[in-house]
Design an enzyme around this catalytic site. Sequence first.
Site, PDB file in Angstrom:
ATOM      1  N   ASP A 434       9.905  -1.218  10.380  1.00 19.14           N
ATOM      2  CA  ASP A 434       8.845  -0.210  10.338  1.00 19.14           C
ATOM      3  C   ASP A 434       9.541   1.129  10.044  1.00 19.14           C
ATOM      4  O   ASP A 434      10.277   1.655  10.883  1.00 19.14           O
ATOM      5  CB  ASP A 434       8.134  -0.185  11.706  1.00 19.14           C
ATOM      6  CG  ASP A 434       6.957   0.779  11.697  1.00 19.14           C
ATOM      7  OD1 ASP A 434       6.945   1.692  10.832  1.00 19.14           O
ATOM      8  OD2 ASP A 434       6.068   0.616  12.559  1.00 19.14           O
ATOM      9  N   HIS A 435       9.293   1.661   8.837  1.00 16.30           N
ATOM     10  CA  HIS A 435      10.035   2.845   8.404  1.00 16.30           C
ATOM     11  C   HIS A 435       9.668   4.109   9.192  1.00 16.30           C
ATOM     12  O   HIS A 435      10.321   5.126   9.123  1.00 16.30           O
ATOM     13  CB  HIS A 435       9.826   3.068   6.898  1.00 16.30           C
ATOM     14  CG  HIS A 435      11.073   3.519   6.196  1.00 16.30           C
ATOM     15  ND1 HIS A 435      12.104   4.184   6.823  1.00 16.30           N
ATOM     16  CD2 HIS A 435      11.470   3.378   4.901  1.00 16.30           C
ATOM     17  CE1 HIS A 435      13.061   4.459   5.974  1.00 16.30           C
ATOM     18  NE2 HIS A 435      12.714   3.975   4.778  1.00 16.30           N
TER      19      HIS A 435
END
Lengths: 462, 367
Positions: A434-435
């Site tokens: 999850d950036h």
Amino acid sequence: MSQIAFFNLPDVGEGLTEAEIVTWKVKAGDTVEVNQVIVEIETAKSLVELPVPFSGVVDSLLCAEGDTVEVGKPIIAVTVADGAVGAVSTATTSIQVIPEASKPAIAEQHASIVTNVPEVAASESKQPNLVGYGTSTAHAPSRRRQGAAVPAAAGIAARVANPATALATASAALAEDKVLAKPPIRKLARDLNVDITRVTPTGSNGEVTREDVLAGAEQASVFRNLSTPTAPTAREERIPVKGVRKAIANAMVSSAFTAPHVSIFVDVDATRTMEYVKRLKASTDFAGVKVTPLLIMAKAMIWAVRRNPMVNSTWTDEEIIVHNFVNFGIAAATPRGLIVPNIKDADSMSMLELAKAIEQLAATAREGKTTPADMKDGTITITNIGVFGVDTGTPILNPGEVGIVALGSIRPKPWVVNNEIQVRQVTTIGATFDHRVVDGDVASRFVQDVASVIEEPALLLD
Amino acid sequence: MVQLLSPEGDYGVPAQYAEYGKYVDALTEADFLQFYKEMSRMRRFDNEATALQRQGQLGLWVPAVGQEAAQIGSGHAVGKNDHIFPSYREHGVAITHNIDLMSILKMLRGVNHGGWNPNETRFHLYAIVLGTQVIHATGYAMGVNFDGKVATGNPEIDEAVITYFGDGATAEGEISESFLFAAINNNPQVFFCQNNQWAISSAVGTQTRVPLFERGAGFGVPGIRIDGNDVLASYAVTKKHMDDARNGAGPFMIEALTYRIGAHTTSDDPTKYRSQDEVDYWKQRDPIVRLEKFLRRQGIQDSFFEQCDVENEAMAESIRQQTFALGAPPIENMFQHVYSEAHPLIEEQSAWLKGYEASFGDNEGGH
């Protein structure tokens, strides 16, 4: 006043678990004598005539010709004179006598037979049994005649995904029984994915030999994908979106569209990991425990999490919760679809404890007994797509988590060692993050850490 | 092959077997009737036990249908001091020595290990492992020699041993070893081989190149073949050679040529390996029918045969009811006869198992 006596299907061999009703020799209303042959059954070993243990009038037949009945289930109810059967020890399971007044119980008994259809018809697992005896569960689906009217027929249709598959599986098992081959040769064929019924036997008595199976295996690896199901005649098939499939879809969409995914990949030489697995398998401490590359991978991830804690956290718009424990999720393909149960506090487990936990988790999932609690509160996940022969893939995050790793197949490939090309066991590690939480440098370091353990499992000793 | 009673029920002693005739001459009508009673009882018992197995009451049954003459005849030829070492199919020999038939059923139900006392019955426990009983018999017979209970001339003292085995067991090393030890020790011993022609699914022809009764000759154990479906030959030949053994003549082998009409056990399907024609041929040579023809010629009336039927039906009903009512054995049983005296390890195991069973909170023994 009279009684109803039930005759339960006995084990007529040594360790048989079921039999098929072939021919009824009596019908409801017939008078029967002690030891009169009432039915012919077929077990895994032979055709057998069953004599009825009591005299009286047949009340009802509790299963139909063609039914496969488990040992211990009642097959016939006979109205007998009071006390005619005499004292029956509680140690006896093949006979049961009730007053006629409680006759409705028959309906119940009957229902317990006809609803006795395994949830997963195409299961290929073998039941443990006495050596040389017993039957495979592939036999288990009730081979009910088409159109036989049964009270719970609708329920069965709903539960057996594809009755045709069940029939095909059952007849395949029968065909396999007809082939002459020693048990180790049958096992070899199973291990090598060779259909033993298609091998040309060359043994002196027409039996399949080891060479035949090995030849068949070479053939099989070349032509594995040649058997394609015939195209259905219908132009399209509509499958209702519900249950597990629906839940999977919702989770995937919510994950893919709320968390910006970033995926990275690294090839790694897993030769030492494979050697390590081999050594663990041979060690007495791990006797009876399943050791796979997945176990080393899990250990590697837990080790890498400690060095890169951000990949083991949760995003909640207001804050990022970094977990200092690892609830280790393992994506499992089960007959009911994809589920992700996790091993709680996997970081505090020894290698042996973790191996046992993984085995337990997989067994529970396969049996369809995974509970919601097993799937809650995961912190990071692995998906082992290598078992399907796939090199790698871009996994989608399990909702609520920020990291997932895909373990690809491990196979011999050319690899440069000291400027020379050598054959090494190579795999690809793919990972998605999850950036919002995990920056590129953290993601890369984490994956690199995992890869370095796979390359040199001795790092786990630090 | 010694045959005194033809399949048609004609009695006659061929000249070359004249020595056996006097043993039949010594029998009375009551003896013949007793043979018939016990043979028909054995058949009825066997059929009932097979049905009980098919009804889930026995774990296994070992049918002996067709072998009644071989067993009842030889069983009656055993002397009052002699010891018998059976295999697991000798229900008829058990009948001749008043073994409680329920003991046999309990064993095949798995609730005891035999249950009769071989010291009292002189009929030792069934041997499930092929051939072991032949070694036991040979050792016992050597012991009889050491005790000096052979050829004293005193019938109260002299003793012989008979052991039963099948054609299949002759392929076991134990049988050859036993021949050797019996011969070199001049054992008072008869080897009684019921050649029922099938070792489960192996035909006897695939197991030997010479007739089985010649098997012992090279070791020093002479032998003879008899018609195993002829109860009089079975009695007379066994009687002579048991008497001879008791009188110091050394070991002897009898091969009773018979046929296993039924399956090897209830777990076996003989239709997979032998033809119906073969079975039909042997059914026409039924040992009980043969004796019945002989008895009717002697003037025995219907009433006798009807009385046998009535008694056999009552026996069948009785064992059926008793079998239904059999409970689970107490768990202590399995520890009781491991050693003849108290043994600390066995006591420890027994205590552990009791605790383990109790941990289920079920005092019924858990079965």
